[in-house]
Design a protein around this motif. Sequence first.
Motif, PDB file in Angstrom:
ATOM      1  N   HIS A   1     -12.823  -1.413   1.145  1.00 19.58           N
ATOM      2  CA  HIS A   1     -12.842  -2.134   2.419  1.00 19.58           C
ATOM      3  C   HIS A   1     -12.344  -1.259   3.566  1.00 19.58           C
ATOM      4  O   HIS A   1     -12.890  -1.299   4.670  1.00 19.58           O
ATOM      5  N   PHE A   2     -11.315  -0.453   3.298  1.00 18.54           N
ATOM      6  CA  PHE A   2     -10.739   0.374   4.348  1.00 18.54           C
ATOM      7  C   PHE A   2     -11.278   1.808   4.345  1.00 18.54           C
ATOM      8  O   PHE A   2     -10.784   2.667   5.067  1.00 18.54           O
ATOM      9  N   GLY A   3     -12.315   2.058   3.516  1.00 12.56           N
ATOM     10  CA  GLY A   3     -12.981   3.357   3.524  1.00 12.56           C
ATOM     11  C   GLY A   3     -12.112   4.507   3.042  1.00 12.56           C
ATOM     12  O   GLY A   3     -12.221   5.622   3.544  1.00 12.56           O
ATOM     13  N   LEU A   4     -11.266   4.246   2.048  1.00 14.45           N
ATOM     14  CA  LEU A   4     -10.369   5.273   1.524  1.00 14.45           C
ATOM     15  C   LEU A   4     -10.807   5.698   0.128  1.00 14.45           C
ATOM     16  O   LEU A   4     -11.245   4.878  -0.674  1.00 14.45           O
ATOM     17  N   ASP A   5     -10.683   6.990  -0.165  1.00 12.26           N
ATOM     18  CA  ASP A   5     -10.990   7.463  -1.508  1.00 12.26           C
ATOM     19  C   ASP A   5      -9.778   7.321  -2.412  1.00 12.26           C
ATOM     20  O   ASP A   5      -9.894   7.123  -3.610  1.00 12.26           O
ATOM     21  N   ASP A   6      -8.580   7.430  -1.826  1.00 14.48           N
ATOM     22  CA  ASP A   6      -7.343   7.376  -2.592  1.00 14.48           C
ATOM     23  C   ASP A   6      -6.255   6.811  -1.685  1.00 14.48           C
ATOM     24  O   ASP A   6      -6.340   6.932  -0.463  1.00 14.48           O
ATOM     25  N   VAL A   7      -5.234   6.224  -2.275  1.00 14.16           N
ATOM     26  CA  VAL A   7      -4.143   5.671  -1.470  1.00 14.16           C
ATOM     27  C   VAL A   7      -3.465   6.765  -0.657  1.00 14.16           C
ATOM     28  O   VAL A   7      -2.929   6.512   0.416  1.00 14.16           O
ATOM     29  N   ARG A   8      -3.509   7.996  -1.142  1.00 21.54           N
ATOM     30  CA  ARG A   8      -2.902   9.106  -0.406  1.00 21.54           C
ATOM     31  C   ARG A   8      -3.622   9.383   0.913  1.00 21.54           C
ATOM     32  O   ARG A   8      -3.119  10.130   1.746  1.00 21.54           O
ATOM     33  N   ASP A   9      -4.808   8.787   1.100  1.00 19.74           N
ATOM     34  CA  ASP A   9      -5.552   8.973   2.343  1.00 19.74           C
ATOM     35  C   ASP A   9      -5.097   8.006   3.435  1.00 19.74           C
ATOM     36  O   ASP A   9      -5.630   8.035   4.546  1.00 19.74           O
ATOM     37  N   LEU A  10      -4.118   7.141   3.134  1.00 23.55           N
ATOM     38  CA  LEU A  10      -3.601   6.232   4.150  1.00 23.55           C
ATOM     39  C   LEU A  10      -3.054   7.023   5.330  1.00 23.55           C
ATOM     40  O   LEU A  10      -2.460   8.085   5.145  1.00 23.55           O
ATOM     41  N   PRO A  11      -3.231   6.521   6.533  1.00 24.79           N
ATOM     42  CA  PRO A  11      -2.740   7.250   7.715  1.00 24.79           C
ATOM     43  C   PRO A  11      -1.241   7.524   7.627  1.00 24.79           C
ATOM     44  O   PRO A  11      -0.458   6.630   7.336  1.00 24.79           O
ATOM     45  N   GLY A  12      -0.879   8.770   7.849  1.00 29.69           N
ATOM     46  CA  GLY A  12       0.528   9.123   7.921  1.00 29.69           C
ATOM     47  C   GLY A  12       1.286   9.110   6.616  1.00 29.69           C
ATOM     48  O   GLY A  12       2.505   9.161   6.604  1.00 29.69           O
ATOM     49  N   PHE A  13       0.578   9.037   5.478  1.00 34.82           N
ATOM     50  CA  PHE A  13       1.272   8.946   4.198  1.00 34.82           C
ATOM     51  C   PHE A  13       2.190  10.153   3.978  1.00 34.82           C
ATOM     52  O   PHE A  13       3.367   9.995   3.639  1.00 34.82           O
TER      53      PHE A  13
ATOM     54  N   ALA B   1       0.819  -1.215   0.000  1.00 37.97           N
ATOM     55  CA  ALA B   1       0.000   0.000   0.000  1.00 37.97           C
ATOM     56  C   ALA B   1       0.852   1.263   0.000  1.00 37.97           C
ATOM     57  O   ALA B   1       0.574   2.211  -0.739  1.00 37.97           O
ATOM     58  N   TYR B   2       1.899   1.286   0.804  1.00 40.28           N
ATOM     59  CA  TYR B   2       2.700   2.495   0.947  1.00 40.28           C
ATOM     60  C   TYR B   2       3.812   2.635  -0.095  1.00 40.28           C
ATOM     61  O   TYR B   2       4.314   3.731  -0.303  1.00 40.28           O
ATOM     62  N   HIS B   3       4.207   1.536  -0.735  1.00 37.83           N
ATOM     63  CA  HIS B   3       5.344   1.598  -1.654  1.00 37.83           C
ATOM     64  C   HIS B   3       4.985   1.238  -3.095  1.00 37.83           C
ATOM     65  O   HIS B   3       5.882   1.142  -3.932  1.00 37.83           O
ATOM     66  N   GLN B   4       3.732   1.022  -3.395  1.00 38.21           N
ATOM     67  CA  GLN B   4       3.356   0.598  -4.743  1.00 38.21           C
ATOM     68  C   GLN B   4       3.725   1.622  -5.813  1.00 38.21           C
ATOM     69  O   GLN B   4       3.733   2.820  -5.516  1.00 38.21           O
ATOM     70  N   PRO B   5       4.031   1.149  -7.010  1.00 40.10           N
ATOM     71  CA  PRO B   5       4.157  -0.243  -7.439  1.00 40.10           C
ATOM     72  C   PRO B   5       5.466  -0.841  -6.930  1.00 40.10           C
ATOM     73  O   PRO B   5       6.490  -0.183  -6.943  1.00 40.10           O
ATOM     74  N   ILE B   6       5.403  -2.088  -6.467  1.00 42.10           N
ATOM     75  CA  ILE B   6       6.558  -2.701  -5.817  1.00 42.10           C
ATOM     76  C   ILE B   6       6.678  -4.158  -6.242  1.00 42.10           C
ATOM     77  O   ILE B   6       5.673  -4.821  -6.490  1.00 42.10           O
ATOM     78  N   THR B   7       7.918  -4.634  -6.356  1.00 42.08           N
ATOM     79  CA  THR B   7       8.150  -6.022  -6.755  1.00 42.08           C
ATOM     80  C   THR B   7       8.216  -6.918  -5.525  1.00 42.08           C
ATOM     81  O   THR B   7       8.390  -6.452  -4.395  1.00 42.08           O
ATOM     82  N   ARG B   8       8.116  -8.202  -5.764  1.00 35.90           N
ATOM     83  CA  ARG B   8       8.204  -9.185  -4.680  1.00 35.90           C
ATOM     84  C   ARG B   8       9.557  -9.077  -3.967  1.00 35.90           C
ATOM     85  O   ARG B   8       9.626  -9.126  -2.732  1.00 35.90           O
ATOM     86  N   THR B   9      10.626  -8.923  -4.745  1.00 38.41           N
ATOM     87  CA  THR B   9      11.968  -8.803  -4.162  1.00 38.41           C
ATOM     88  C   THR B   9      12.064  -7.585  -3.256  1.00 38.41           C
ATOM     89  O   THR B   9      12.647  -7.637  -2.166  1.00 38.41           O
ATOM     90  N   GLU B  10      11.475  -6.471  -3.685  1.00 37.00           N
ATOM     91  CA  GLU B  10      11.504  -5.249  -2.878  1.00 37.00           C
ATOM     92  C   GLU B  10      10.713  -5.428  -1.576  1.00 37.00           C
ATOM     93  O   GLU B  10      11.102  -4.923  -0.530  1.00 37.00           O
ATOM     94  N   ILE B  11       9.593  -6.162  -1.653  1.00 38.56           N
ATOM     95  CA  ILE B  11       8.810  -6.448  -0.444  1.00 38.56           C
ATOM     96  C   ILE B  11       9.678  -7.228   0.543  1.00 38.56           C
ATOM     97  O   ILE B  11       9.722  -6.926   1.735  1.00 38.56           O
ATOM     98  N   GLU B  12      10.380  -8.237   0.028  1.00 36.01           N
ATOM     99  CA  GLU B  12      11.236  -9.065   0.892  1.00 36.01           C
ATOM    100  C   GLU B  12      12.366  -8.245   1.498  1.00 36.01           C
ATOM    101  O   GLU B  12      12.723  -8.434   2.670  1.00 36.01           O
ATOM    102  N   GLU B  13      12.924  -7.314   0.718  1.00 36.02           N
ATOM    103  CA  GLU B  13      14.008  -6.467   1.228  1.00 36.02           C
ATOM    104  C   GLU B  13      13.516  -5.579   2.372  1.00 36.02           C
ATOM    105  O   GLU B  13      14.195  -5.404   3.379  1.00 36.02           O
TER     106      GLU B  13
END
Length: 199
Positions: A152-164, A96-108
């Motif tokens: 599901h999380f009641g957000l209009d945009d990813v920028r609405d994530l807490p503390g983004f 959610a916070y780093h998209q677009p992101i690869t599997r390798t980057e998630i693991e890192e």
Amino acid sequence: MSINPEHMRMVEALLFAAKEPLDIQSIAARVPEDAELPEILEQIQKTYQHKGFNLTQVAGKWLFMTAPDLSWLLQEEKETSRKLSRAALETLAIVAYHQPITRTEIEEIRGVGLSRGVMDVLFEAGWIRPRGRRRTPGKPVTYGTTEEFLIHFGLDDVRDLPGFDEMKASGLLNTEPTGLFDTFEEDAATPLDVEENED
């Protein structure tokens, strides 16, 4: 210009009866052409702002949701089978916070390997999906959140994530979660195809 009460009733009826959130185009297709939809939606929001449910915009679409301060009343009914493991929650947050992101980057970022089951759970929930392929050697698949995640999380945009904004300002985030992948190629593969191709 005053709002036509009949147009407002029509929009209310559509929103109440809708099985899923409606975008403004879907509403416009069912009401008279001269209906002032932005004004009508704003008025409905004001009308219901202190009621048991509110008109809310999520993922660019409109729906009635239980008032946030009363959500505890429905806590039992809202229990879902999506009991996410800690690994799945961490992975979802990273995507959610780093998209677009690869599997390798998630693991890192997590500091541990990512099991296939973790991604499968998030795919099944409908909260993440392949977004494209990075234009780097190997063209790794990238992942991002979905409209279902926002709803599901009641957000209009990813920028609405807490503390983004705070996380971006501190340098912890280095990508804009806008869904505009200028350096990526869209990939029509299904999640399973992506998983198989990655191995």
